[in-house]
Design a protein around this motif. Structure first.
Motif, mmCIF file in Angstrom:
data_model
loop_
_atom_site.group_PDB
_atom_site.id
_atom_site.type_symbol
_atom_site.label_atom_id
_atom_site.label_comp_id
_atom_site.label_asym_id
_atom_site.label_seq_id
_atom_site.Cartn_x
_atom_site.Cartn_y
_atom_site.Cartn_z
ATOM 1 N N LYS A 5 25.950 -12.397 12.659
ATOM 2 C CA LYS A 5 26.896 -12.328 13.771
ATOM 3 C C LYS A 5 28.305 -12.050 13.264
ATOM 4 O O LYS A 5 29.056 -11.300 13.884
ATOM 5 N N GLN A 6 28.671 -12.678 12.158
ATOM 6 C CA GLN A 6 30.001 -12.445 11.595
ATOM 7 C C GLN A 6 30.166 -10.984 11.193
ATOM 8 O O GLN A 6 31.201 -10.375 11.469
ATOM 9 N N ALA A 7 29.159 -10.437 10.549
ATOM 10 C CA ALA A 7 29.226 -9.038 10.123
ATOM 11 C C ALA A 7 29.303 -8.110 11.334
ATOM 12 O O ALA A 7 30.122 -7.181 11.368
ATOM 13 N N LYS A 8 28.477 -8.371 12.334
ATOM 14 C CA LYS A 8 28.481 -7.554 13.543
ATOM 15 C C LYS A 8 29.831 -7.649 14.246
ATOM 16 O O LYS A 8 30.380 -6.640 14.698
ATOM 17 N N GLY A 9 30.374 -8.852 14.301
ATOM 18 C CA GLY A 9 31.680 -9.042 14.931
ATOM 19 C C GLY A 9 32.790 -8.325 14.182
ATOM 20 O O GLY A 9 33.691 -7.742 14.798
ATOM 21 N N ALA A 10 32.737 -8.361 12.868
ATOM 22 C CA ALA A 10 33.759 -7.685 12.065
ATOM 23 C C ALA A 10 33.713 -6.176 12.296
ATOM 24 O O ALA A 10 34.753 -5.521 12.408
ATOM 25 N N ILE A 11 32.504 -5.639 12.372
ATOM 26 C CA ILE A 11 32.351 -4.197 12.620
ATOM 27 C C ILE A 11 32.871 -3.844 14.006
ATOM 28 O O ILE A 11 33.599 -2.867 14.188
ATOM 29 N N LYS A 12 32.511 -4.660 14.979
ATOM 30 C CA LYS A 12 32.933 -4.406 16.357
ATOM 31 C C LYS A 12 34.458 -4.511 16.480
ATOM 32 O O LYS A 12 35.095 -3.706 17.143
ATOM 33 N N GLU A 13 35.030 -5.508 15.813
ATOM 34 C CA GLU A 13 36.476 -5.677 15.851
ATOM 35 C C GLU A 13 37.185 -4.469 15.228
ATOM 36 O O GLU A 13 38.156 -3.940 15.781
ATOM 37 N N ALA A 14 36.693 -4.020 14.080
ATOM 38 C CA ALA A 14 37.296 -2.868 13.407
ATOM 39 C C ALA A 14 37.169 -1.605 14.264
ATOM 40 O O ALA A 14 38.120 -0.830 14.380
ATOM 41 N N ALA A 15 35.998 -1.422 14.869
ATOM 42 C CA ALA A 15 35.798 -0.249 15.727
ATOM 43 C C ALA A 15 36.744 -0.302 16.922
ATOM 44 O O ALA A 15 37.324 0.714 17.314
ATOM 45 N N GLY A 16 36.914 -1.481 17.493
ATOM 46 C CA GLY A 16 37.825 -1.632 18.623
ATOM 47 C C GLY A 16 39.256 -1.303 18.251
ATOM 48 O O GLY A 16 39.983 -0.664 19.014
ATOM 49 N N ALA A 32 31.848 -17.077 16.673
ATOM 50 C CA ALA A 32 30.546 -17.680 16.963
ATOM 51 C C ALA A 32 29.669 -17.687 15.720
ATOM 52 O O ALA A 32 28.944 -18.652 15.459
ATOM 53 N N GLY A 33 29.742 -16.631 14.942
ATOM 54 C CA GLY A 33 28.978 -16.566 13.701
ATOM 55 C C GLY A 33 29.420 -17.613 12.700
ATOM 56 O O GLY A 33 28.597 -18.223 12.009
ATOM 57 N N LYS A 34 30.727 -17.847 12.617
ATOM 58 C CA LYS A 34 31.235 -18.876 11.702
ATOM 59 C C LYS A 34 30.730 -20.258 12.107
ATOM 60 O O LYS A 34 30.340 -21.061 11.259
ATOM 61 N N VAL A 35 30.742 -20.517 13.408
ATOM 62 C CA VAL A 35 30.252 -21.807 13.902
ATOM 63 C C VAL A 35 28.765 -21.955 13.596
ATOM 64 O O VAL A 35 28.321 -22.993 13.091
ATOM 65 N N GLN A 36 27.998 -20.926 13.889
ATOM 66 C CA GLN A 36 26.547 -20.985 13.649
ATOM 67 C C GLN A 36 26.253 -21.144 12.160
ATOM 68 O O GLN A 36 25.363 -21.894 11.769
ATOM 69 N N ASN A 37 27.025 -20.475 11.321
ATOM 70 C CA ASN A 37 26.869 -20.596 9.877
ATOM 71 C C ASN A 37 27.168 -22.029 9.433
ATOM 72 O O ASN A 37 26.464 -22.596 8.604
ATOM 73 N N ALA A 38 28.212 -22.628 10.001
ATOM 74 C CA ALA A 38 28.562 -24.001 9.657
ATOM 75 C C ALA A 38 27.460 -24.981 10.072
ATOM 76 O O ALA A 38 27.126 -25.911 9.329
ATOM 77 N N VAL A 39 26.877 -24.754 11.247
ATOM 78 C CA VAL A 39 25.770 -25.600 11.714
ATOM 79 C C VAL A 39 24.601 -25.498 10.735
ATOM 80 O O VAL A 39 23.998 -26.505 10.352
ATOM 81 N N GLY A 40 24.307 -24.278 10.318
ATOM 82 C CA GLY A 40 23.230 -24.087 9.350
ATOM 83 C C GLY A 40 23.533 -24.762 8.024
ATOM 84 O O GLY A 40 22.639 -25.307 7.373
#
Length: 73
Positions: free
Chosen positions: A28-39, A57-65
């Motif tokens: 999710k973090q990687a996808k978000g970074a790509i989407k942010e850069a494209a935007g 959201a990816g950072k939170v999910q990663n922390a939970v894991g």
């Protein structure tokens, strides 16, 4: 090419017995970074904001894991 790199990274993390939430969070973090850069490149503020949200959201999910991994130890 990026999808190949992401798949390679996910395959590598699966072999290290990492929690599924951590793997999904990293994706999710990687996808978000790509989407942010494209935007930013396209001047699309909505896409940029969505990318930032997905990264968070990816950072939170990663922390939970990470917590789940600690509990397993």
């Amino acid at each position: 090419m990026l999808s190949v790199l992401l798949r390679h990274r996910i395959i590598d993390t699966r072999s290290s017995d990492m929690d599924k939430d951590r793997m999904a969070g990293m994706a999710k973090q990687a996808k978000g970074a790509i989407k942010e850069a494209a935007g930013k490149v396209l001047g699309d503020t909505k896409m940029t904001a969505e990318g930032k949200g997905e990264k968070a959201a990816g950072k939170v999910q990663n922390a939970v894991g990470g917590v789940k991994d600690k509990v397993k130890e």
